[in-house]
Design a protein around this motif. Structure first.
Motif, PDB file in Angstrom:
ATOM      1  N   UNK A   1      45.670  17.374  39.105  1.00 58.38           N
ATOM      2  CA  UNK A   1      46.008  16.876  40.546  1.00 58.38           C
ATOM      3  C   UNK A   1      47.093  17.876  40.710  1.00 58.38           C
ATOM      4  N   UNK A   2      47.257  19.085  39.902  1.00 58.09           N
ATOM      5  CA  UNK A   2      48.470  19.825  40.625  1.00 58.09           C
ATOM      6  C   UNK A   2      48.186  20.833  41.595  1.00 58.09           C
ATOM      7  N   UNK A   3      46.873  20.913  41.992  1.00 57.34           N
ATOM      8  CA  UNK A   3      46.459  21.822  42.997  1.00 57.34           C
ATOM      9  C   UNK A   3      45.047  21.429  43.295  1.00 57.34           C
ATOM     10  N   UNK A   4      44.435  21.852  44.686  1.00 63.36           N
ATOM     11  CA  UNK A   4      43.053  21.624  44.940  1.00 63.36           C
ATOM     12  C   UNK A   4      42.195  22.968  45.165  1.00 63.36           C
ATOM     13  N   UNK A   5      42.771  24.022  44.676  1.00 67.21           N
ATOM     14  CA  UNK A   5      42.031  25.193  45.069  1.00 67.21           C
ATOM     15  C   UNK A   5      40.822  25.506  44.366  1.00 67.21           C
ATOM     16  N   UNK A   6      39.692  26.045  45.097  1.00 67.30           N
ATOM     17  CA  UNK A   6      38.458  26.180  44.345  1.00 67.30           C
ATOM     18  C   UNK A   6      38.653  27.505  43.409  1.00 67.30           C
ATOM     19  N   UNK A   7      38.180  27.596  42.331  1.00 64.54           N
ATOM     20  CA  UNK A   7      38.361  28.644  41.482  1.00 64.54           C
ATOM     21  C   UNK A   7      37.108  29.368  41.046  1.00 64.54           C
ATOM     22  N   UNK A   8      37.093  30.575  41.099  1.00 64.67           N
ATOM     23  CA  UNK A   8      35.970  31.339  40.812  1.00 64.67           C
ATOM     24  C   UNK A   8      36.193  32.480  39.721  1.00 64.67           C
ATOM     25  N   UNK A   9      35.796  32.453  38.399  1.00 64.82           N
ATOM     26  CA  UNK A   9      36.111  33.584  37.489  1.00 64.82           C
ATOM     27  C   UNK A   9      34.826  34.541  37.597  1.00 64.82           C
ATOM     28  N   UNK A  10      35.290  35.851  37.631  1.00 63.04           N
ATOM     29  CA  UNK A  10      34.289  36.518  38.142  1.00 63.04           C
ATOM     30  C   UNK A  10      34.669  37.657  36.961  1.00 63.04           C
ATOM     31  N   UNK A  11      33.487  38.105  36.413  1.00 61.59           N
ATOM     32  CA  UNK A  11      33.730  38.997  35.183  1.00 61.59           C
ATOM     33  C   UNK A  11      33.335  40.603  35.680  1.00 61.59           C
ATOM     34  N   UNK A  12      34.009  41.350  35.584  1.00 59.20           N
ATOM     35  CA  UNK A  12      33.770  42.615  36.034  1.00 59.20           C
ATOM     36  C   UNK A  12      34.858  43.707  36.064  1.00 59.20           C
ATOM     37  N   UNK A  13      34.697  44.797  36.262  1.00 60.17           N
ATOM     38  CA  UNK A  13      35.727  46.057  36.185  1.00 60.17           C
ATOM     39  C   UNK A  13      36.123  46.417  37.615  1.00 60.17           C
ATOM     40  N   UNK A  14      37.015  47.019  38.079  1.00 62.34           N
ATOM     41  CA  UNK A  14      37.421  47.657  39.179  1.00 62.34           C
ATOM     42  C   UNK A  14      36.877  48.886  39.436  1.00 62.34           C
ATOM     43  N   UNK A  15      36.409  49.411  38.436  1.00 61.53           N
ATOM     44  CA  UNK A  15      35.616  50.849  38.590  1.00 61.53           C
ATOM     45  C   UNK A  15      34.245  50.672  38.763  1.00 61.53           C
ATOM     46  N   UNK A  16      33.747  49.252  38.889  1.00 61.20           N
ATOM     47  CA  UNK A  16      32.240  49.058  39.375  1.00 61.20           C
ATOM     48  C   UNK A  16      32.207  48.532  40.881  1.00 61.20           C
ATOM     49  N   UNK A  17      32.025  49.677  41.605  1.00 62.99           N
ATOM     50  CA  UNK A  17      32.144  49.540  42.845  1.00 62.99           C
ATOM     51  C   UNK A  17      31.018  48.510  43.654  1.00 62.99           C
ATOM     52  N   UNK A  18      29.706  48.565  43.058  1.00 58.38           N
ATOM     53  CA  UNK A  18      28.835  47.746  43.586  1.00 58.38           C
ATOM     54  C   UNK A  18      29.017  46.135  43.139  1.00 58.38           C
ATOM     55  N   UNK A  19      29.389  45.919  41.965  1.00 55.11           N
ATOM     56  CA  UNK A  19      29.979  44.581  41.818  1.00 55.11           C
ATOM     57  C   UNK A  19      30.968  44.033  42.532  1.00 55.11           C
ATOM     58  N   UNK A  20      31.992  44.917  42.781  1.00 61.53           N
ATOM     59  CA  UNK A  20      33.172  44.440  43.688  1.00 61.53           C
ATOM     60  C   UNK A  20      32.584  43.973  45.014  1.00 61.53           C
ATOM     61  N   UNK A  21      32.006  45.167  45.335  1.00 62.95           N
ATOM     62  CA  UNK A  21      31.364  44.902  47.022  1.00 62.95           C
ATOM     63  C   UNK A  21      30.631  43.716  47.132  1.00 62.95           C
ATOM     64  N   UNK A  22      29.771  43.541  46.054  1.00 62.14           N
ATOM     65  CA  UNK A  22      29.006  41.964  46.182  1.00 62.14           C
ATOM     66  C   UNK A  22      29.844  41.016  46.074  1.00 62.14           C
ATOM     67  N   UNK A  23      31.094  41.065  45.398  1.00 57.77           N
ATOM     68  CA  UNK A  23      32.076  39.885  45.256  1.00 57.77           C
ATOM     69  C   UNK A  23      32.535  39.599  46.648  1.00 57.77           C
ATOM     70  N   UNK A  24      33.070  40.740  47.339  1.00 59.12           N
ATOM     71  CA  UNK A  24      33.750  40.625  48.766  1.00 59.12           C
ATOM     72  C   UNK A  24      32.841  40.442  49.749  1.00 59.12           C
TER      73      UNK A  24
END
Length: 640
Positions: free
Chosen positions: A330-353
């Protein structure tokens, strides 16, 4: 015998105590009759009934009061009060029965005398049991002084009565009114007597019980204690003790803040929540030292969703598991999304955004270890420069309102590839923020001139972070534990230091104050010599430094030579006259940078050199991009 008794089953221990109380009730009755009749008593007639009535009344009352659930070696004043209440109830019932029955040969005064005697006997048995089982003097290698004779120190001393690995030898306190007094029989001395007490009492440890003292005063105390050969530890927080998350046995190593040498910079909570509450927030490098602390502080500000991005599976699992546990509590109510990728992978980062449309992006992902990046130059530049370029491009494409780059003081006049790559990453943000034409025509077609950057881009530059994965503090602790030596690259090396919470707060507050193209830095006080940190940590571990003047010392300090690309000192500012901000300890710098058209042209050969891992070409490109970059190797300092 003591260990044999402690090993008895719980049921056996209870049966023994019940039997003891039964015997004491009978002995108390015999003494009551003997005192009343002024002669040793031999019961006759109805007197036998009174002898049987005593345990028949007392034992059920004692059981109901919980006297047999208490553990003798943990008995305290509360248990003795409960015993008194139980005996008082028993005495009242016994007296009423004798008063009403008026049995022949049974004086009514026995109903008063016997409970008083029984109370003395039962109370004494509990106290003696506690003294024998828990309060017995013990031989131990840990002989302790508590610094602080206030409520925290007194509570700690009371809890330590049950700790067999420490023996409390006394208190120290700055208050002259307390000097010479005692707390539970333990003497309070002035701190000036510490060397004398160490010698007389063979003190090995000093425990700081000073929860309300200022950081400055605490630092002074630690410096004074560092001159004595004792190990200095600190109490867990009293809130943690009260909640049961830790026990008083969990004496802690000194906080990294205690090694900082200054008061940590306080956060302005009004700035922290600005741009976070109800928003979708993305953090790259979320499993790292800075990234994970950013996430901890972000969830406290009430975002709608937190996107955790990291390329390390375990680091991502660890931070997500920690934050999910806090959510479950109960310390927070934020929805958490763990996303496994590297910032040098533009296609995966673009898909996330594209899917989550983050409002704010905090870019903490980077390769930061100087020798590691120096040995893997191509990967370092790809990750630090072009990973940042990917993130900025996608932030613009998908309409992020804020983008904050976590940078480093090593970007100022760098002598290593890591620092130079971070300075190029800073220039990418500065150039795009200042551009009057669209920097990425393929994703943001130019509609009007002049073009204005729709995302507030900012950078945060700070020094070494105490306690992070690459900090010297964990390294020195491991080296002290293993018996040394402590490795310092050069006796003259100095660094600015800040704590992990300070760094994370700075990043969040900078994002809230950003106007576009801002570079923020923290007023971090005076730099600290790494050699002084090493000596202080040895002293506060109760050990001494072994050197030419003290050949019999415990821990040696070895100088290993400056590592490739390492500087003797770091700077935070390239130019002069930083500007004030809404936070008194945060400054805004305005520094020269390449225009985007020039920078973009130079980035192409840099990327080609990085992809080919051509170190010579990399350094040539970095020299063109970064003012003051020295690509020649730094001469090593010889081992001493």
């Amino acid at each position: 015998m003591l260990s044999a008794i402690l090993s008895w089953p719980r049921s056996t221990k209870r049966l023994f105590v019940v039997s003891l109380d039964l015997c004491m009730s009978l002995v108390a009755m015999w003494l009551a009759f003997s005192l009343r009749l002024d002669t040793p008593h031999s019961p006759t007639g109805l007197q036998w009934l009174v002898y049987g009535l005593a345990p028949a009344l007392a034992l059920p009352i004692f059981i109901h009061a919980g006297l047999y659930r208490a553990i003798f070696r943990y008995t305290g004043i509360a248990a003795l009060i409960t015993t008194g209440q139980a005996v008082a109830l028993y005495g009242a019932l016994l007296f009423c029965i004798l008063l009403i029955a008026q049995w022949e040969g049974v004086p009514r005064s026995v109903g008063v005398l016997q409970p008083i005697i029984l109370l003395l006997m039962v109370g004494s048995s509990r106290a003696l049991g506690w003294f024998w089982l828990a309060g017995k003097p013990r031989n131990t290698t840990h002989r302790l002084l508590i610094y602080g004779a206030g409520s925290a120190g007194a509570q700690t001393a009371a809890a330590m009565q049950n700790m067999r690995q420490y023996q409390l030898m006394g208190f120290l306190d700055d208050d002259p009114k307390k000097t010479g007094s005692t707390i539970n029989g333990v003497h309070v001395s002035t701190p000036n007597k510490l060397p004398e007490l160490i010698e007389q009492l063979n003190i090995t440890d000093v425990l700081l019980a000073l929860p309300s003292t200022t950081r400055q005063r605490r630092h002074q105390i630690i410096q004074n204690l560092g001159r004595s050969a004792v190990r200095v530890r600190t109490l867990p927080g009293l809130s943690d003790l009260a909640s049961g998350r830790v026990s008083v046995t969990d004496f802690q190593e000194l906080d990294v803040e205690d090694l900082l040498g200054r008061e940590p910079v306080a956060a302005q909570h009004g700035l922290l929540g600005n741009g976070l509450t109800g928003q979708v927030v993305l953090v790259t490098g979320a499993g790292g030292s800075i990234g994970s602390e950013l996430c901890r502080q972000i969830v406290n500000e009430g975002p709608a969703k937190l996107l955790l991005v990291d390329h390390s599976e375990y680091a991502l699992y660890a931070v997500h598991h920690e934050l999910q546990a806090l959510r479950d509590q109960g310390a927070h109510t934020c929805e958490l999304m763990p996303l496994l990728t590297s910032v040098v992978n533009p296609h995966r980062i673009a898909d996330i955004c594209r899917k989550h449309r983050p409002d704010s992006i905090y870019h903490a992902a980077a390769y930061k270890h100087v020798p590691m990046v120096e040995a893997n130059a191509g990967e370092g530049v790809i990750n630090n420069v072009f990973g940042t370029l990917n993130m900025v491009r996608i932030a613009l494409e998908y309409g992020a309102q804020n983008f904050v780059l976590v940078s480093t003081d090593k970007a100022v006049r760098p002598t290593n590839i890591m620092g130079a790559s971070k300075r190029v990453a800073e220039q990418v943000l500065q150039a795009i923020a200042a551009s009057r034409v669209s920097p990425f025509e393929d994703v943001l077609p130019e509609r009007a001139v002049p073009w204005s950057c729709p995302t507030r881009l900012s950078m945060v530059r700070f020094g070494n972070v105490l306690g992070s994965s690459g900090s010297v503090i964990p390294l020195f602790r491991r080296q002290i534990t293993s018996g040394g030596p402590l490795t310092v690259t050069h006796p003259g090396v100095t660094r600015y230091f800040m704590t992990i919470p300070e760094a994370a707060q700075l990043v969040l507050q900078a994002g809230a104050m950003a106007e576009g193209g801002d570079l923020f830095l923290l007023d971090m006080g005076e730099p600290v010599r790494i050699l002084d940190v090493a000596r202080r940590m040895v002293a506060l571990s109760g050990l001494t430094v072994r050197d030419a003047e003290h050949p019999q010392g415990d821990i040696a300090i070895e100088f290993t030579g400056l590592r490739p690309g390492e500087k003797l000192y770091e700077e935070l500012l390239i130019g002069d006259n930083p500007l004030a901000t809404a936070h008194p300890r945060i400054r805004r710098a305005r520094e020269e940078f390449c225009q985007w058209s020039e920078l973009r042209a130079t980035l192409q050969p840099l990327q080609e050199a990085a992809n080919a891992n051509d170190e010579a070409a990399l350094k040539r490109s970095l020299s063109l991009l970064v003012s003051g970059y020295l690509s020649h190797p730094v001469r090593s300092y010889s081992r001493l």
